[in-house]
Design a protein around this motif. Structure first.
Motif, PDB file in Angstrom:
ATOM      1  N   GLY A 200       4.723   7.153  -7.924  1.00 38.15           N
ATOM      2  CA  GLY A 200       5.904   6.430  -8.194  1.00 38.15           C
ATOM      3  C   GLY A 200       5.730   5.024  -7.380  1.00 38.15           C
ATOM      4  O   GLY A 200       5.999   4.008  -8.196  1.00 38.15           O
ATOM      5  N   LEU A 201       5.490   5.179  -6.087  1.00 32.88           N
ATOM      6  CA  LEU A 201       5.361   4.013  -5.384  1.00 32.88           C
ATOM      7  C   LEU A 201       4.437   3.250  -5.810  1.00 32.88           C
ATOM      8  O   LEU A 201       4.160   1.916  -5.548  1.00 32.88           O
ATOM      9  CB  LEU A 201       5.627   4.240  -3.908  1.00 32.88           C
TER      10      LEU A 201
ATOM     11  N   GLU B 255       2.865   3.081  -8.723  1.00 33.72           N
ATOM     12  CA  GLU B 255       3.084   2.206  -9.934  1.00 33.72           C
ATOM     13  C   GLU B 255       4.239   0.859  -9.732  1.00 33.72           C
ATOM     14  O   GLU B 255       4.005  -0.149 -10.172  1.00 33.72           O
ATOM     15  CB  GLU B 255       4.156   3.183 -10.923  1.00 33.72           C
ATOM     16  N   THR B 256       5.067   1.074  -8.761  1.00 37.79           N
ATOM     17  CA  THR B 256       5.752   0.165  -8.024  1.00 37.79           C
ATOM     18  C   THR B 256       4.909  -1.144  -7.767  1.00 37.79           C
ATOM     19  O   THR B 256       5.241  -2.240  -7.940  1.00 37.79           O
ATOM     20  CB  THR B 256       7.071   0.694  -7.342  1.00 37.79           C
TER      21      THR B 256
ATOM     22  N   ARG C  88       3.339  -3.228 -10.042  1.00 39.18           N
ATOM     23  CA  ARG C  88       4.187  -4.616 -10.628  1.00 39.18           C
ATOM     24  C   ARG C  88       4.324  -5.508  -9.654  1.00 39.18           C
ATOM     25  O   ARG C  88       4.232  -6.835 -10.300  1.00 39.18           O
ATOM     26  CB  ARG C  88       5.653  -3.676 -10.903  1.00 39.18           C
ATOM     27  N   LEU C  89       4.027  -5.462  -8.648  1.00 47.57           N
ATOM     28  CA  LEU C  89       4.048  -6.601  -7.483  1.00 47.57           C
ATOM     29  C   LEU C  89       2.973  -7.612  -7.963  1.00 47.57           C
ATOM     30  O   LEU C  89       2.707  -8.491  -7.843  1.00 47.57           O
ATOM     31  CB  LEU C  89       4.246  -6.083  -5.949  1.00 47.57           C
TER      32      LEU C  89
ATOM     33  N   ALA D  57       3.044  -9.147 -10.903  1.00 46.16           N
ATOM     34  CA  ALA D  57       3.788 -10.345 -11.019  1.00 46.16           C
ATOM     35  C   ALA D  57       3.146 -11.781 -10.160  1.00 46.16           C
ATOM     36  O   ALA D  57       3.832 -12.728 -10.167  1.00 46.16           O
ATOM     37  CB  ALA D  57       5.094 -10.068 -10.102  1.00 46.16           C
TER      38      ALA D  57
ATOM     39  N   ASP E  53       8.961 -10.068 -17.156  1.00 52.04           N
ATOM     40  CA  ASP E  53       8.784  -8.910 -16.100  1.00 52.04           C
ATOM     41  C   ASP E  53       8.575  -9.468 -14.880  1.00 52.04           C
ATOM     42  O   ASP E  53       9.034  -9.189 -13.653  1.00 52.04           O
ATOM     43  CB  ASP E  53       7.570  -7.912 -16.558  1.00 52.04           C
TER      44      ASP E  53
ATOM     45  N   ARG F 245      11.840 -10.345 -13.214  1.00 53.50           N
ATOM     46  CA  ARG F 245      12.551  -8.993 -12.813  1.00 53.50           C
ATOM     47  C   ARG F 245      12.050  -8.594 -11.631  1.00 53.50           C
ATOM     48  O   ARG F 245      12.672  -8.356 -10.679  1.00 53.50           O
ATOM     49  CB  ARG F 245      12.578  -8.197 -14.160  1.00 53.50           C
ATOM     50  N   VAL F 246      10.696  -8.539 -11.558  1.00 53.33           N
ATOM     51  CA  VAL F 246      10.154  -7.875 -10.309  1.00 53.33           C
ATOM     52  C   VAL F 246      10.497  -8.913  -9.048  1.00 53.33           C
ATOM     53  O   VAL F 246      10.820  -8.450  -7.712  1.00 53.33           O
ATOM     54  CB  VAL F 246       8.504  -7.931 -10.589  1.00 53.33           C
TER      55      VAL F 246
ATOM     56  N   ILE G 245      11.011   2.130  -2.734  1.00 51.37           N
ATOM     57  CA  ILE G 245      11.956   3.143  -3.417  1.00 51.37           C
ATOM     58  C   ILE G 245      13.011   2.269  -4.259  1.00 51.37           C
ATOM     59  O   ILE G 245      13.290   2.730  -5.523  1.00 51.37           O
ATOM     60  CB  ILE G 245      12.663   4.147  -2.507  1.00 51.37           C
TER      61      ILE G 245
ATOM     62  N   MET H  23      12.867  -0.726  -5.291  1.00 52.20           N
ATOM     63  CA  MET H  23      12.597  -1.567  -6.492  1.00 52.20           C
ATOM     64  C   MET H  23      12.158  -0.503  -7.614  1.00 52.20           C
ATOM     65  O   MET H  23      12.210  -0.777  -8.684  1.00 52.20           O
ATOM     66  CB  MET H  23      11.268  -2.122  -5.976  1.00 52.20           C
ATOM     67  N   ARG H  24      11.542   0.652  -7.111  1.00 56.18           N
ATOM     68  CA  ARG H  24      11.207   1.468  -8.113  1.00 56.18           C
ATOM     69  C   ARG H  24      12.350   2.084  -9.035  1.00 56.18           C
ATOM     70  O   ARG H  24      12.241   2.011 -10.016  1.00 56.18           O
ATOM     71  CB  ARG H  24      10.745   2.849  -7.650  1.00 56.18           C
TER      72      ARG H  24
ATOM     73  N   LEU I  44      13.788  -1.067 -11.069  1.00 57.16           N
ATOM     74  CA  LEU I  44      12.708  -1.356 -12.191  1.00 57.16           C
ATOM     75  C   LEU I  44      12.663  -0.150 -13.237  1.00 57.16           C
ATOM     76  O   LEU I  44      11.765  -0.400 -14.183  1.00 57.16           O
ATOM     77  CB  LEU I  44      11.490  -1.880 -11.536  1.00 57.16           C
TER      78      LEU I  44
ATOM     79  N   VAL J 116      10.862   2.672 -12.877  1.00 52.44           N
ATOM     80  CA  VAL J 116       9.297   2.927 -12.700  1.00 52.44           C
ATOM     81  C   VAL J 116       9.382   4.301 -12.814  1.00 52.44           C
ATOM     82  O   VAL J 116       9.872   4.952 -12.126  1.00 52.44           O
ATOM     83  CB  VAL J 116       8.644   2.425 -11.763  1.00 52.44           C
TER      84      VAL J 116
END
Lengths: 110, 179
Positions: free
Chosen positions: A44-45, A47-48, A51-52, A55, B117, B120-121, B169, B171-172, B175, B177
């Motif tokens: 999960g992290l 995937e996060t 996103r960074l 961006a 996106d 948002r991030v 966590i 952010m996850r 968002l 995710v």
């Protein structure tokens, strides 16, 4: 590195942002193989973190993709992983050979 | 969709690889440039990272995460490996440490359009506590190690992993995710 379970668990975030030193990283990866909860959290992290990265997307320099595509013609791909034991496995082959030797009427030595 | 393309790349399909590059060359180059800063070096490392995607595509396991996350993790790792050699002596590490960014940032024309996106991030990042946000930015966008982050923020090294983890966590979750 010897850490107790909770000490490894706190490193999930540092692992996905590549903030661990090489020894810690290797230790953490070994831990991941047998810790279901750390493994799930890392996914999960990761995937996060992706996103960074997205961006911060930039237009790639012209020609970059063409050069990479050209390089594929001289780059061999890794084979897929197909499990630990090649088939037929050595043990199976040995067992078959033993059977053939022992079995009456199966002897080729006649 | 990207995962399906990567499965074709694994079988040597160059058209599929061209499409994967089309989708991900921007974020790959962008994140590498964040860490390395130098455009020429970033371009070389981005090329290496994308070629590594071609080479290792047969090892991609779609059950373990998205294709984008797999590619971007690989790209980020490569950039960080450039600024942080394995088992460095302290002097080498100082010399190779990423500089804190006085150079010029990406030029306007290079910045891909501002997507919803992206907004948002970055808004999620802004919503974190200052130490969480700075820890994540210094580690992920600058390529600093945990102890380097601690030194820059003036906090105890032992607290940095918790800050990074708690921030990610949050952010996850905001968002949404999933994986």
């Amino acid at each position: 590195m010897k850490l107790v379970r909770d000490e490894w668990h706190v490193l999930t975030g540092s692992y996905v942002v590549d903030a661990l030193g090489s020894q810690e990283r290797e230790g953490f990866e070994r831990h991941l193989h047998h810790c279901v909860s750390c493994d799930a959290e890392v996914r999960g992290l990761r995937e996060t973190a992706a996103r960074l990265a997205m961006a911060r997307s930039l237009r790639p320099p012209p020609g970059l993709q063409d050069r990479v595509l050209a390089a594929t013609y001289r780059t061999r791909q890794l084979p897929p992983v197909v499990g630990d034991h090649p088939f037929p496995s050595r043990r199976l082959a040995a067992r078959l050979a033993a059977l053939l030797h022992r079995g009456p009427g199966l002897s080729w030595a006649a | 969709m990207l995962a399906g393309l990567l499965a074709r790349v694994a079988r040597g399909d160059r058209e599929a690889f061209r499409r994967v590059c089309g989708e991900l060359a921007g974020p790959v180059y962008g994140v590498i440039r964040q860490v390395l800063r130098d455009p020429a070096q970033s371009e070389r490392v981005a090329q290496e990272a994308l070629l590594e995607v071609w080479r290792t595509a047969p090892r991609f396991d779609p059950a373990r995460g998205s294709a984008a996350a797999w590619v971007l993790a690989l790209a980020h790792r490569r950039a960080v490996d450039r600024v942080r050699p394995r088992n460095p002596s302290s002097r080498r590490e100082r010399r190779a440490a990423p500089h804190a960014g006085t150079g010029t940032g990406p030029q306007g024309a290079e910045v891909v359009e501002v997507t919803l996106d992206r907004v948002r991030v970055l808004r999620c990042l802004d919503a974190l506590t200052e130490v969480q946000r700075e820890s994540i930015k210094l580690a992920y966008y600058r390529g600093y190690s945990g102890p380097q982050v601690a030194a820059l923020l003036g906090v105890t090294p032992g607290t940095v992993p918790t800050r990074i983890r708690d921030g990610l966590i949050r952010m996850r979750d905001s968002l949404e995710v999933t994986w």
